[in-house]
Design a protein around this motif. Structure first.
Motif, PDB file in Angstrom:
ATOM      1  N   ASN A   1       0.818  -1.213   0.000  1.00 39.38           N
ATOM      2  CA  ASN A   1       0.000   0.000   0.000  1.00 39.38           C
ATOM      3  C   ASN A   1       0.849   1.259   0.000  1.00 39.38           C
ATOM      4  OD1 ASN A   1      -2.868  -0.642   0.018  1.00 39.38           O
ATOM      5  ND2 ASN A   1      -2.490  -1.659   1.955  1.00 39.38           N
ATOM      6  N   SER A   2       1.868   1.269   0.827  1.00 40.15           N
ATOM      7  CA  SER A   2       2.698   2.457   0.960  1.00 40.15           C
ATOM      8  C   SER A   2       3.607   2.658  -0.249  1.00 40.15           C
ATOM      9  CB  SER A   2       3.559   2.369   2.231  1.00 40.15           C
ATOM     10  OG  SER A   2       2.749   2.283   3.370  1.00 40.15           O
ATOM     11  N   MET A   3       4.131   1.547  -0.782  1.00 43.02           N
ATOM     12  CA  MET A   3       5.117   1.633  -1.857  1.00 43.02           C
ATOM     13  C   MET A   3       4.502   1.684  -3.254  1.00 43.02           C
ATOM     14  SD  MET A   3       7.894  -1.088  -0.369  1.00 43.02           S
ATOM     15  CE  MET A   3       8.983  -0.966  -1.805  1.00 43.02           C
ATOM     16  N   TYR A   4       3.332   1.100  -3.423  1.00 40.44           N
ATOM     17  CA  TYR A   4       2.764   0.962  -4.763  1.00 40.44           C
ATOM     18  C   TYR A   4       1.311   1.444  -4.856  1.00 40.44           C
ATOM     19  CZ  TYR A   4       6.782  -2.194  -4.895  1.00 40.44           C
ATOM     20  OH  TYR A   4       8.043  -2.729  -4.790  1.00 40.44           O
ATOM     21  N   PRO A   5       0.995   2.655  -4.397  1.00 32.55           N
ATOM     22  CA  PRO A   5      -0.407   3.102  -4.440  1.00 32.55           C
ATOM     23  C   PRO A   5      -0.961   3.202  -5.857  1.00 32.55           C
ATOM     24  CG  PRO A   5       1.054   4.928  -3.893  1.00 32.55           C
ATOM     25  CD  PRO A   5       1.871   3.675  -3.814  1.00 32.55           C
ATOM     26  N   ALA A   6      -0.121   3.596  -6.818  1.00 32.61           N
ATOM     27  CA  ALA A   6      -0.598   3.699  -8.199  1.00 32.61           C
ATOM     28  C   ALA A   6      -0.964   2.330  -8.751  1.00 32.61           C
ATOM     29  CB  ALA A   6       0.465   4.359  -9.078  1.00 32.61           C
ATOM     30  N   ASP A   7      -0.110   1.335  -8.486  1.00 31.16           N
ATOM     31  CA  ASP A   7      -0.413  -0.025  -8.926  1.00 31.16           C
ATOM     32  C   ASP A   7      -1.710  -0.524  -8.295  1.00 31.16           C
ATOM     33  OD1 ASP A   7       2.001   0.167 -10.172  1.00 31.16           O
ATOM     34  OD2 ASP A   7       3.014  -1.376  -9.000  1.00 31.16           O
ATOM     35  N   PHE A   8      -1.869  -0.242  -7.011  1.00 28.66           N
ATOM     36  CA  PHE A   8      -3.043  -0.740  -6.286  1.00 28.66           C
ATOM     37  C   PHE A   8      -4.339  -0.190  -6.879  1.00 28.66           C
ATOM     38  CE2 PHE A   8      -0.509  -2.951  -3.463  1.00 28.66           C
ATOM     39  CZ  PHE A   8      -1.192  -3.453  -2.381  1.00 28.66           C
ATOM     40  N   ILE A   9      -4.377   1.130  -7.117  1.00 24.83           N
ATOM     41  CA  ILE A   9      -5.629   1.708  -7.591  1.00 24.83           C
ATOM     42  C   ILE A   9      -5.853   1.369  -9.061  1.00 24.83           C
ATOM     43  CG2 ILE A   9      -4.690   4.010  -8.158  1.00 24.83           C
ATOM     44  CD1 ILE A   9      -7.385   5.123  -6.988  1.00 24.83           C
ATOM     45  N   TYR A  10      -4.806   1.422  -9.875  1.00 22.85           N
ATOM     46  CA  TYR A  10      -4.961   1.159 -11.307  1.00 22.85           C
ATOM     47  C   TYR A  10      -5.339  -0.296 -11.568  1.00 22.85           C
ATOM     48  CZ  TYR A  10      -3.856   0.343 -16.192  1.00 22.85           C
ATOM     49  OH  TYR A  10      -3.927  -0.038 -17.508  1.00 22.85           O
ATOM     50  N   GLU A  11      -4.574  -1.232 -11.025  1.00 18.98           N
ATOM     51  CA  GLU A  11      -4.813  -2.643 -11.338  1.00 18.98           C
ATOM     52  C   GLU A  11      -6.163  -3.127 -10.809  1.00 18.98           C
ATOM     53  OE1 GLU A  11      -1.490  -5.134 -10.313  1.00 18.98           O
ATOM     54  OE2 GLU A  11      -0.076  -3.864 -11.414  1.00 18.98           O
ATOM     55  N   ASN A  12      -6.528  -2.688  -9.608  1.00 19.23           N
ATOM     56  CA  ASN A  12      -7.822  -3.110  -9.067  1.00 19.23           C
ATOM     57  C   ASN A  12      -8.992  -2.507  -9.832  1.00 19.23           C
ATOM     58  OD1 ASN A  12      -7.606  -4.914  -6.559  1.00 19.23           O
ATOM     59  ND2 ASN A  12      -6.008  -3.410  -6.218  1.00 19.23           N
ATOM     60  N   ASN A  62      -3.839   3.396   3.096  1.00 19.23           N
ATOM     61  CA  ASN A  62      -4.368   2.417   2.134  1.00 19.23           C
ATOM     62  C   ASN A  62      -5.560   2.943   1.342  1.00 19.23           C
ATOM     63  OD1 ASN A  62      -6.521   2.218   3.896  1.00 19.23           O
ATOM     64  ND2 ASN A  62      -5.961   0.223   4.696  1.00 19.23           N
ATOM     65  N   ASP A  63      -5.620   4.283   1.180  1.00 17.00           N
ATOM     66  CA  ASP A  63      -6.795   4.843   0.507  1.00 17.00           C
ATOM     67  C   ASP A  63      -6.859   4.494  -0.982  1.00 17.00           C
ATOM     68  OD1 ASP A  63      -4.769   6.540  -0.285  1.00 17.00           O
ATOM     69  OD2 ASP A  63      -5.856   8.386   0.157  1.00 17.00           O
ATOM     70  N   ALA A  64      -5.706   4.272  -1.633  1.00 16.81           N
ATOM     71  CA  ALA A  64      -5.730   3.910  -3.054  1.00 16.81           C
ATOM     72  C   ALA A  64      -6.455   2.581  -3.259  1.00 16.81           C
ATOM     73  CB  ALA A  64      -4.306   3.836  -3.600  1.00 16.81           C
ATOM     74  N   SER A 106       6.510  -7.767   2.350  1.00 19.45           N
ATOM     75  CA  SER A 106       5.205  -7.513   1.735  1.00 19.45           C
ATOM     76  C   SER A 106       4.034  -8.240   2.398  1.00 19.45           C
ATOM     77  CB  SER A 106       5.243  -7.908   0.254  1.00 19.45           C
ATOM     78  OG  SER A 106       5.539  -9.289   0.119  1.00 19.45           O
ATOM     79  N   SER A 107       4.286  -8.987   3.466  1.00 14.87           N
ATOM     80  CA  SER A 107       3.198  -9.741   4.097  1.00 14.87           C
ATOM     81  C   SER A 107       2.409  -8.879   5.076  1.00 14.87           C
ATOM     82  CB  SER A 107       3.765 -10.954   4.836  1.00 14.87           C
ATOM     83  OG  SER A 107       4.612 -10.536   5.879  1.00 14.87           O
ATOM     84  N   HIS A 108       1.272  -9.415   5.511  1.00 13.57           N
ATOM     85  CA  HIS A 108       0.485  -8.778   6.558  1.00 13.57           C
ATOM     86  C   HIS A 108       1.007  -9.209   7.930  1.00 13.57           C
ATOM     87  CE1 HIS A 108      -2.864  -8.278   3.398  1.00 13.57           C
ATOM     88  NE2 HIS A 108      -2.267  -7.122   3.577  1.00 13.57           N
ATOM     89  N   VAL A 109       0.394  -8.645   8.976  1.00  9.53           N
ATOM     90  CA  VAL A 109       0.987  -8.755  10.312  1.00  9.53           C
ATOM     91  C   VAL A 109       1.073 -10.193  10.816  1.00  9.53           C
ATOM     92  CG1 VAL A 109      -1.233  -8.243  11.464  1.00  9.53           C
ATOM     93  CG2 VAL A 109       0.915  -7.889  12.688  1.00  9.53           C
ATOM     94  N   LEU A 110       0.019 -10.977  10.663  1.00  9.24           N
ATOM     95  CA  LEU A 110       0.029 -12.317  11.262  1.00  9.24           C
ATOM     96  C   LEU A 110       1.085 -13.240  10.632  1.00  9.24           C
ATOM     97  CD1 LEU A 110      -3.082 -14.367  12.384  1.00  9.24           C
ATOM     98  CD2 LEU A 110      -1.147 -15.465  11.260  1.00  9.24           C
ATOM     99  N   PRO A 111       1.128 -13.389   9.312  1.00 11.28           N
ATOM    100  CA  PRO A 111       2.172 -14.251   8.744  1.00 11.28           C
ATOM    101  C   PRO A 111       3.582 -13.714   8.970  1.00 11.28           C
ATOM    102  CG  PRO A 111       0.950 -13.142   7.013  1.00 11.28           C
ATOM    103  CD  PRO A 111       0.194 -12.927   8.276  1.00 11.28           C
ATOM    104  N   ALA A 112       3.741 -12.390   8.991  1.00 10.44           N
ATOM    105  CA  ALA A 112       5.059 -11.808   9.255  1.00 10.44           C
ATOM    106  C   ALA A 112       5.528 -12.161  10.660  1.00 10.44           C
ATOM    107  CB  ALA A 112       5.014 -10.294   9.081  1.00 10.44           C
TER     108      ALA A 112
END
Length: 237
Positions: A1-12, A62-64, A106-112
């Motif tokens: 979310n922090s590193m790739y906001p453009a990818d997140f909003i465009y691809e989704n 995570n707004d994107a 790049s993982s979320h909190v629990l698996p990390a």
């Protein structure tokens, strides 16, 4: 979310726009759109009801992603309204389980945390580090339970109203870290790096509506962690 906001909003946006429109063009009778609990306002009342959507500002980090998911919900509702389709939208909480992403970047909190704790055990490290104060409260849903809920709703639900999916039970990141250490069998110290951000203070889905539709999550956190860690150990290499 922090590193790739453009990818997140465009691809989704591209994925949902193409698939939802193609579903309508090809006369798909039923479709389920997966949103996320991050669609809700940062300071939404807890636990978060479906009606909280678009009632306040989003979490900036995570707004994107959230904006893209909200657009998908609105697409489904618009096609239902204009064309009489049966496109339903569900909002799962944080997921975990076998086949999760255990990458430390790049993982979320629990698996990390599970990987950190496992590697601390392997190396004999006296401690492992958790980002933040440990006070934020999150809700975690075992991934197979989400699949079961989605199938249940595809068979029984046809309304445009979005549906939260979760357990409705929150756990602090601190308690989660200790529970993971117990699951892993790690007896070292859990250290909290308070220089790192906490994010949203509390985020729990209100699952009253889902329960009224006849479904509740069957897997408790302890059982889910044990199943996840068993899979992780088998696939660690």
């Amino acid at each position: 979310n922090s590193m790739y906001p453009a990818d997140f909003i465009y691809e989704n946006l591209m994925i949902e726009t193409n698939i939802i429109h193609a579903a309508w063009r090809n006369q798909v009778k039923k479709m389920l759109f997966l949103g996320s609990s991050c669609i809700y306002p940062k300071l939404a009342g807890q636990p978060i009801k479906e009606e909280a959507l678009l009632t306040g500002a989003l979490e900036p980090t995570n707004d994107a992603y959230a904006i893209a998911k909200i657009a998908g919900i609105k697409l489904c509702q618009a096609y239902n309204e204009q064309y009489g389709t049966a496109y339903i939208s569900v909002m799962p909480t944080n997921l975990y389980g076998p086949h999760d992403n255990f990458d430390l970047v790049s993982s979320h909190v629990l698996p990390a945390l599970m990987r950190k704790c496992h590697e601390a055990k392997l190396t004999g490290s006296p401690n492992f580090t958790v980002w933040g104060t440990g006070t934020p409260v999150r809700e975690f849903l075992y991934v197979d339970d989400l699949a079961d809920a989605c199938l249940y709703l595809m068979r029984t639900y046809n309304d445009s109203k979005i549906v939260n999916i979760g357990t409705g039970v929150g756990v602090s990141i601190k308690d989660l870290a200790f529970e993971i250490a117990k699951t892993v069998g790690y007896d070292g110290e859990v250290v909290f790096d308070t220089s790192k951000p906490d994010g949203t203070p509390i985020k729990i889905n209100d699952v009253t509506y889902l329960a009224s539709l006849g479904w509740t999550a069957p897997t408790d956190l302890n059982t889910g962690l044990l199943r996840t860690y068993e899979w992780f150990c088998q696939n660690y290499q």
